[in-house]
Design an enzyme around this catalytic site. Sequence first.
Site, short mmCIF file in Angstrom:
data_model
loop_
_atom_site.label_atom_id
_atom_site.label_comp_id
_atom_site.label_asym_id
_atom_site.label_seq_id
_atom_site.Cartn_x
_atom_site.Cartn_y
_atom_site.Cartn_z
N ASP A 165 19.55 -16.23 -14.26
CA ASP A 165 18.50 -17.06 -14.86
C ASP A 165 17.44 -17.50 -13.85
O ASP A 165 16.24 -17.47 -14.16
CB ASP A 165 19.10 -18.27 -15.57
CG ASP A 165 20.09 -19.08 -14.72
OD1 ASP A 165 20.27 -18.78 -13.53
OD2 ASP A 165 20.68 -20.03 -15.28
N GLN A 178 24.05 -17.94 -14.10
CA GLN A 178 24.67 -17.33 -12.93
C GLN A 178 26.14 -17.74 -12.79
O GLN A 178 26.59 -18.73 -13.35
CB GLN A 178 23.92 -17.74 -11.65
CG GLN A 178 22.57 -17.08 -11.48
CD GLN A 178 21.98 -17.41 -10.13
OE1 GLN A 178 21.03 -18.16 -10.03
NE2 GLN A 178 22.56 -16.87 -9.07
N HIS A 179 26.86 -16.95 -11.99
CA HIS A 179 28.17 -17.28 -11.41
C HIS A 179 29.36 -17.18 -12.34
O HIS A 179 30.49 -17.16 -11.87
CB HIS A 179 28.18 -18.70 -10.83
CG HIS A 179 27.08 -19.03 -9.89
ND1 HIS A 179 26.82 -18.30 -8.76
CD2 HIS A 179 26.18 -20.04 -9.90
CE1 HIS A 179 25.80 -18.84 -8.11
NE2 HIS A 179 25.39 -19.90 -8.79
#
Length: 475
Positions: free
Chosen positions: A225, A72-73
Site C-alpha cells: 500500500d 503490507q506484512h
Amino acid sequence: MDTTTLVAGVDSSTQSTKIVVCDAATGRVVRQARADHPDGTEVDPEHWWAAFTRASSGLLDGVAAIGVAGQQHGMVTLDESGAVVRPALLWNDTRSAGAAEDLVADLGGPAEWADATGSVPVASFTVTKLRWLADNEPEAADRVARVLLPHDWLTWRLLGSGDPVTDRGDASGTGYFSPGKNAYRGDLLRLAMRGREPALPAVLGPAEPAGHTDGGMLVSAGTGDNMAAALALELAEGDVVVSLGTSGTVFGVSATAPADASGVVAGFADATGRFLPLACTLNAARVLTATAELLGVDLAGLDQLVQTAEPGAAGLTLLPYLDGERTPNLPGATGSLLGLRRDNLTPANVARAAVEGMLCGLAAGLDAVRDHGITPRRVLLTGGAAQSAGVRAVAPIVFGVPVVVPEPAEYVAIGAARQAAWALSGGPRPPVWQTRGAEKVLPPDELNSRVGQEVRQRHDAARTRVHAEELRKDS
C-alpha cells in the site's frame, strides 16, 4: 466512438477493499466502489476475495488491466493444495512481538538485520509472524507449503492458475528479502520457521505483467500500500509523504538502499525500481480523537481550540504515545503531558500540545529518513487527519518546509491502477498522470519556523528525559 483505455486499481486495506477504474492515459477516475472487511487482526483471506467480488460487481466492464495493492506484512499460509492453512495474521497483530525480539537476537542484533534486509524486524513484519507460527502452532507450520502476502494472494486468485508472484516493494516488508540485492534470504526464512522453508512467490519487475485473467484482463505485479501511494503521488526527489491515519508514516523515494540499525527507518523498496525509506508511528489521528474526547469537544471544536492557542502551547509538551510505540527503542512507551503550570493549563493549550506532539513524532521520522538519502524540500500531507484545520496550521511550523495538501483521493488504489497502465503499455516508465487535483500549499514563515524548532527541541528533550532508560538500553 469512445476509444478510452481503462485500467483498474485495487486497494485491499485492513478495513476494506476499494477499487478505482481510471483512464489509462490521464489517470482520471471514471468510477469507483468499496466493500468492507471484517474487523480483527487475523482474517480468512476469503473475506478479501468476497469484498473484491462485491466491490467489482459491474465495475470492471471494459477494463484492460488491473493491479492490486495490499496492506503490507500480513502472513498468508497455504498448504500443498493451495488451501489456506490458518487465518492470515495482519500487520497490526502484535502477538509476534516476543518473536521479533528473539529473531533479532538469533541473528546477532539489529545491525545484522539492517545489513541483511535493510530493516530491523518488529511485530508487524511477516518474518516475526512465521516465527510465532513455528513456535506456537508447529503442526500448522508443518503444513505450510507457501507463504504469501495479502496482495500476492489476491493477485493469484485473480489469475486463477499458475504460481503466485509478488513485487520487490511488498517483498521488502517481509523481513526475508534484501532490497539492495533484490533477492530473498532463504536463510532468514529458515531461521524464522525453525528449519522449514516453504516456497515464496517469484519477484516480478515493476512493469512486468503477472498474467491475464480468464476474461483477458492483464494483471500487473501489484505492490504494497505505501509503495502504491508513492506511485500515485508521483514522488520526485525531495518529496516526503507524511500520512496521518490511525498510524502515521513518513516516506520518500531514494536511489540508495537504506539500512538503519536503530530500527526507526524501514529500508523498503518502492514500486519503480528505487527505494522507499519509511518511518512509522502508531500514534497519529487517534491522538486527536482522544484529546477531543478528553476536552469534551468534537474534532471541529478541537481545531478551533488549536488555532486560538499560540505556537508552543505556552510550554505544554505532549509525548503522544497513547497506543505505545512501534520502534524497537520505545516498545512500551506511554504518553506524558509535561510543563504544566496553573497559568498554561487551558483547553486551547492542551489541544495545541496534542497536535504539536503528534506532528513532532512525525517530524522525528522526517529527520530519520533525511539520514537515508532524502533531502526534504516539501511535505505532502495525506490521510484523514490532513483535512484538520488545526493540523494544517501547525504542520509547516513543526516541519519547517512547505507543506502540500493534495486533494483527497484513493491514492493506494490509483497507484495500483497506474502500475497496471504501466504494465499494459510496456514502456520504460510509468505513464504521467495528473492524479492529485487541487493542492493547498502551506509555506512556513521565518518566525514560525524558529518557534517550530523550539517546539521540536522541547519535545526531543522531553522524550529523552521521560524515556531515558529505554533509550539508554537501545544506545
